[in-house]
Motif scaffolding. Structure first.
Motif, PDB file in Angstrom:
ATOM      1  N   MET A  85       0.813  -1.209   0.000  1.00 55.76           N
ATOM      2  CA  MET A  85       0.000   0.000   0.000  1.00 55.76           C
ATOM      3  C   MET A  85       0.851   1.266   0.000  1.00 55.76           C
ATOM      4  SD  MET A  85      -3.266  -0.582  -0.193  1.00 55.76           S
ATOM      5  CE  MET A  85      -2.682  -1.670  -1.511  1.00 55.76           C
ATOM      6  N   LEU A  86       2.125   1.149   0.315  1.00 52.83           N
ATOM      7  CA  LEU A  86       3.037   2.289   0.267  1.00 52.83           C
ATOM      8  C   LEU A  86       3.670   2.452  -1.110  1.00 52.83           C
ATOM      9  CD1 LEU A  86       4.791   1.840   3.707  1.00 52.83           C
ATOM     10  CD2 LEU A  86       3.405   3.807   3.028  1.00 52.83           C
ATOM     11  N   THR A  87       4.109   1.344  -1.691  1.00 50.86           N
ATOM     12  CA  THR A  87       4.857   1.423  -2.943  1.00 50.86           C
ATOM     13  C   THR A  87       4.005   1.131  -4.177  1.00 50.86           C
ATOM     14  OG1 THR A  87       5.510  -0.906  -2.929  1.00 50.86           O
ATOM     15  CG2 THR A  87       6.922   0.642  -1.710  1.00 50.86           C
ATOM     16  N   GLY A  88       2.995   0.303  -4.022  1.00 49.09           N
ATOM     17  CA  GLY A  88       2.242  -0.154  -5.179  1.00 49.09           C
ATOM     18  C   GLY A  88       2.969  -1.235  -5.960  1.00 49.09           C
ATOM     19  N   GLU A  89       4.182  -1.590  -5.532  1.00 49.59           N
ATOM     20  CA  GLU A  89       4.946  -2.615  -6.239  1.00 49.59           C
ATOM     21  C   GLU A  89       4.438  -4.008  -5.877  1.00 49.59           C
ATOM     22  OE1 GLU A  89       9.067  -2.086  -5.378  1.00 49.59           O
ATOM     23  OE2 GLU A  89       9.085   0.013  -6.017  1.00 49.59           O
ATOM     24  N   ASP A 106       0.645  -5.239  -9.829  1.00 46.92           N
ATOM     25  CA  ASP A 106       0.424  -5.449 -11.255  1.00 46.92           C
ATOM     26  C   ASP A 106       0.770  -6.893 -11.641  1.00 46.92           C
ATOM     27  OD1 ASP A 106      -0.219  -2.725 -12.586  1.00 46.92           O
ATOM     28  OD2 ASP A 106       1.382  -2.273 -11.149  1.00 46.92           O
ATOM     29  N   PRO A 107       0.298  -7.390 -12.777  1.00 45.71           N
ATOM     30  CA  PRO A 107       0.496  -8.802 -13.125  1.00 45.71           C
ATOM     31  C   PRO A 107       1.950  -9.198 -13.295  1.00 45.71           C
ATOM     32  CG  PRO A 107      -0.500  -7.591 -14.950  1.00 45.71           C
ATOM     33  CD  PRO A 107      -0.578  -6.704 -13.757  1.00 45.71           C
ATOM     34  N   TRP A 108       2.832  -8.231 -13.544  1.00 48.10           N
ATOM     35  CA  TRP A 108       4.267  -8.524 -13.662  1.00 48.10           C
ATOM     36  C   TRP A 108       5.000  -8.254 -12.344  1.00 48.10           C
ATOM     37  CZ3 TRP A 108       1.582  -4.977 -16.668  1.00 48.10           C
ATOM     38  CH2 TRP A 108       1.632  -3.650 -16.220  1.00 48.10           C
ATOM     39  N   GLY A 109       4.240  -7.993 -11.282  1.00 46.15           N
ATOM     40  CA  GLY A 109       4.833  -7.592 -10.017  1.00 46.15           C
ATOM     41  C   GLY A 109       5.661  -8.660  -9.333  1.00 46.15           C
ATOM     42  N   TRP A 110       5.579  -9.893  -9.792  1.00 47.22           N
ATOM     43  CA  TRP A 110       6.396 -10.961  -9.208  1.00 47.22           C
ATOM     44  C   TRP A 110       7.777 -11.040  -9.840  1.00 47.22           C
ATOM     45  CZ3 TRP A 110       7.962 -15.036 -12.422  1.00 47.22           C
ATOM     46  CH2 TRP A 110       7.353 -15.065 -13.684  1.00 47.22           C
ATOM     47  N   LYS A 156       8.918  -5.113 -11.355  1.00 44.94           N
ATOM     48  CA  LYS A 156       7.929  -4.769 -10.329  1.00 44.94           C
ATOM     49  C   LYS A 156       7.810  -3.274 -10.096  1.00 44.94           C
ATOM     50  CE  LYS A 156       8.779  -5.870  -6.085  1.00 44.94           C
ATOM     51  NZ  LYS A 156       9.109  -6.658  -4.886  1.00 44.94           N
ATOM     52  N   LYS A 157       8.849  -2.511 -10.419  1.00 43.76           N
ATOM     53  CA  LYS A 157       8.786  -1.065 -10.212  1.00 43.76           C
ATOM     54  C   LYS A 157       7.974  -0.356 -11.298  1.00 43.76           C
ATOM     55  CE  LYS A 157      12.947  -0.527  -7.408  1.00 43.76           C
ATOM     56  NZ  LYS A 157      12.173  -0.157  -6.213  1.00 43.76           N
ATOM     57  N   ILE A 158       7.615  -1.071 -12.339  1.00 43.45           N
ATOM     58  CA  ILE A 158       6.715  -0.517 -13.352  1.00 43.45           C
ATOM     59  C   ILE A 158       5.292  -0.719 -12.841  1.00 43.45           C
ATOM     60  CG2 ILE A 158       5.923  -0.640 -15.740  1.00 43.45           C
ATOM     61  CD1 ILE A 158       8.654  -1.833 -16.454  1.00 43.45           C
ATOM     62  N   ARG A 159       4.620   0.362 -12.507  1.00 43.49           N
ATOM     63  CA  ARG A 159       3.333   0.248 -11.823  1.00 43.49           C
ATOM     64  C   ARG A 159       2.232   0.954 -12.607  1.00 43.49           C
ATOM     65  NH1 ARG A 159       5.885   3.163  -6.858  1.00 43.49           N
ATOM     66  NH2 ARG A 159       6.811   4.099  -8.708  1.00 43.49           N
ATOM     67  N   LEU A 160       1.135   0.255 -12.792  1.00 43.42           N
ATOM     68  CA  LEU A 160      -0.070   0.839 -13.380  1.00 43.42           C
ATOM     69  C   LEU A 160      -1.200   0.709 -12.353  1.00 43.42           C
ATOM     70  CD1 LEU A 160       0.186  -0.440 -17.063  1.00 43.42           C
ATOM     71  CD2 LEU A 160       0.759   1.826 -16.171  1.00 43.42           C
ATOM     72  N   LEU A 161      -1.667  -0.523 -12.168  1.00 43.39           N
ATOM     73  CA  LEU A 161      -2.678  -0.776 -11.147  1.00 43.39           C
ATOM     74  C   LEU A 161      -2.158  -0.384  -9.768  1.00 43.39           C
ATOM     75  CD1 LEU A 161      -5.481  -2.001 -10.545  1.00 43.39           C
ATOM     76  CD2 LEU A 161      -4.351  -4.214 -10.294  1.00 43.39           C
ATOM     77  N   LEU A 203      -0.221   2.006  -8.857  1.00 39.21           N
ATOM     78  CA  LEU A 203      -0.272   3.437  -8.578  1.00 39.21           C
ATOM     79  C   LEU A 203      -1.669   3.881  -8.172  1.00 39.21           C
ATOM     80  CD1 LEU A 203       1.974   4.967 -11.386  1.00 39.21           C
ATOM     81  CD2 LEU A 203       2.529   4.625  -8.973  1.00 39.21           C
ATOM     82  N   SER A 204      -2.698   3.229  -8.708  1.00 43.45           N
ATOM     83  CA  SER A 204      -4.070   3.628  -8.384  1.00 43.45           C
ATOM     84  C   SER A 204      -4.533   3.070  -7.041  1.00 43.45           C
ATOM     85  CB  SER A 204      -5.031   3.173  -9.488  1.00 43.45           C
ATOM     86  OG  SER A 204      -5.088   1.764  -9.563  1.00 43.45           O
ATOM     87  N   LEU A 205      -3.949   1.954  -6.602  1.00 48.93           N
ATOM     88  CA  LEU A 205      -4.407   1.311  -5.375  1.00 48.93           C
ATOM     89  C   LEU A 205      -3.595   1.702  -4.136  1.00 48.93           C
ATOM     90  CD1 LEU A 205      -5.149  -2.309  -6.655  1.00 48.93           C
ATOM     91  CD2 LEU A 205      -6.803  -0.520  -6.102  1.00 48.93           C
ATOM     92  N   ARG A 206      -2.377   2.157  -4.320  1.00 46.67           N
ATOM     93  CA  ARG A 206      -1.549   2.476  -3.155  1.00 46.67           C
ATOM     94  C   ARG A 206      -2.025   3.761  -2.479  1.00 46.67           C
ATOM     95  NH1 ARG A 206       4.255   5.113  -4.948  1.00 46.67           N
ATOM     96  NH2 ARG A 206       3.447   6.811  -6.254  1.00 46.67           N
TER      97      ARG A 206
END
Length: 286
Positions: free
Chosen positions: A44-48, A51-55, A60-65, A67-70
């Motif tokens: 919730m702090l980073t948003g990392e 996203d589906p590539w977050g693993w 993982k530092k590329i954030r779309l979803l 950024l909207s949820l953190r």
């Protein structure tokens, strides 16, 4: 007093109230299971990792979803200040706060969070529930937001066996908001951890949403209609319901807060400024 889990609390629901309470001239005491400093849900702090590539470490530092949820920028800034606060770095233990009763405590705020690894211990803690019972018994102002309301729903009055919320009106994380975040992460994001937004997934033979925060809180109330969601007649209804907008210190249009006597509740981080303002109003008038 703000009781916290060891880890995985929602940063918005702790840092923003702390900052606003301090600005109102109030001293905040934190409590944790063992008196050690707590930590927020890092997702919730980073948003990392949302996203589906977050693993994948390199992506993982590329954030779309994410950024909207953190947590938003205001909440993240407040959290950075919180980390340096002496009262946060040296909290009291639950046991010590219980031993002291409500002596010196003018009100209690129960924040939330949803990540199961840290929140279940908090939500299921007999000591945290005893703190809630003591606060209501002493007629102190009580505030709860999101999963924090679930703590109160599970806190039983020893004289009646009912929840401390029995006979009161409340809101909490609604099933609509919980399901939207859950669907977004399990279908379009954190697919390898599909229950991330469900602290308590439904059982195999349970209907959808049976273990949601709203459903469990509602079961603890005197009447189902005592659970208060945004009404059709509420102004700015879409803004309040959609989960796309959050309130700000100077803009309450997206917020939904329910006050019943010396108790105030809210649904999610998007309500946190209006929620804290209502709590401060109770503290200053009590």
């Amino acid at each position: 007093m703000i009781p916290l889990p060891r880890r995985d609390f929602d940063p918005s629901e702790v840092a923003v109230p702390w900052q606003m309470l301090r600005a109102a001239g109030m001293h905040v005491v934190f409590a944790t299971p063992d008196g050690a400093a707590a930590s927020a849900d890092d997702l919730m702090l980073t948003g990392e990792g949302l996203d589906p590539w977050g693993w994948i470490p390199g992506l993982k530092k590329i954030r779309l979803l994410g950024l909207s949820l953190r947590a938003n920028a205001d909440a993240r800034a407040a959290y950075q200040k919180l980390l340096a606060a002496p009262e946060f770095r040296a909290p009291q233990s639950y046991a010590l706060m219980l031993a002291n009763g409500m002596q010196g405590i003018d009100g209690v705020l129960f924040p939330g969070g949803h990540r199961a690894r840290g929140m279940r211990e908090y939500l299921e803690s007999a000591q945290v529930q005893q703190l809630a019972v003591a606060a209501f018994a002493a007629a102190r102002p009580v505030a709860a937001i999101c999963h924090g309301v679930l703590v109160l729903a599970r806190s039983r009055n020893p004289g009646t066996g009912h929840s401390v919320l029995h006979g009161r009106r409340t809101t909490a994380l609604t099933w609509a908001l919980e399901k939207k975040a859950w669907d977004a992460t399990r279908w379009f994001g954190r697919f390898w951890d599909p229950a991330y937004y469900r602290t308590y997934p439904d059982g195999e033979k349970q209907p959808a949403g049976f273990m949601s925060v709203q459903a469990e809180v509602t079961r603890a109330l005197a009447r189902p209609e005592d659970f208060c969601d945004v009404t059709d007649a509420a102004p700015q209804g879409f803004r309040k319901r959609s989960g796309l907008f959050r309130d700000r210190i100077d803009d309450d249009r997206a917020a939904w807060v329910v006050r019943d006597g010396n108790y105030v509740s809210a649904r999610w981080p998007g309500d946190v400024h209006a929620f804290t303002k209502a709590f401060i109003a109770m503290l200053t008038s009590s």
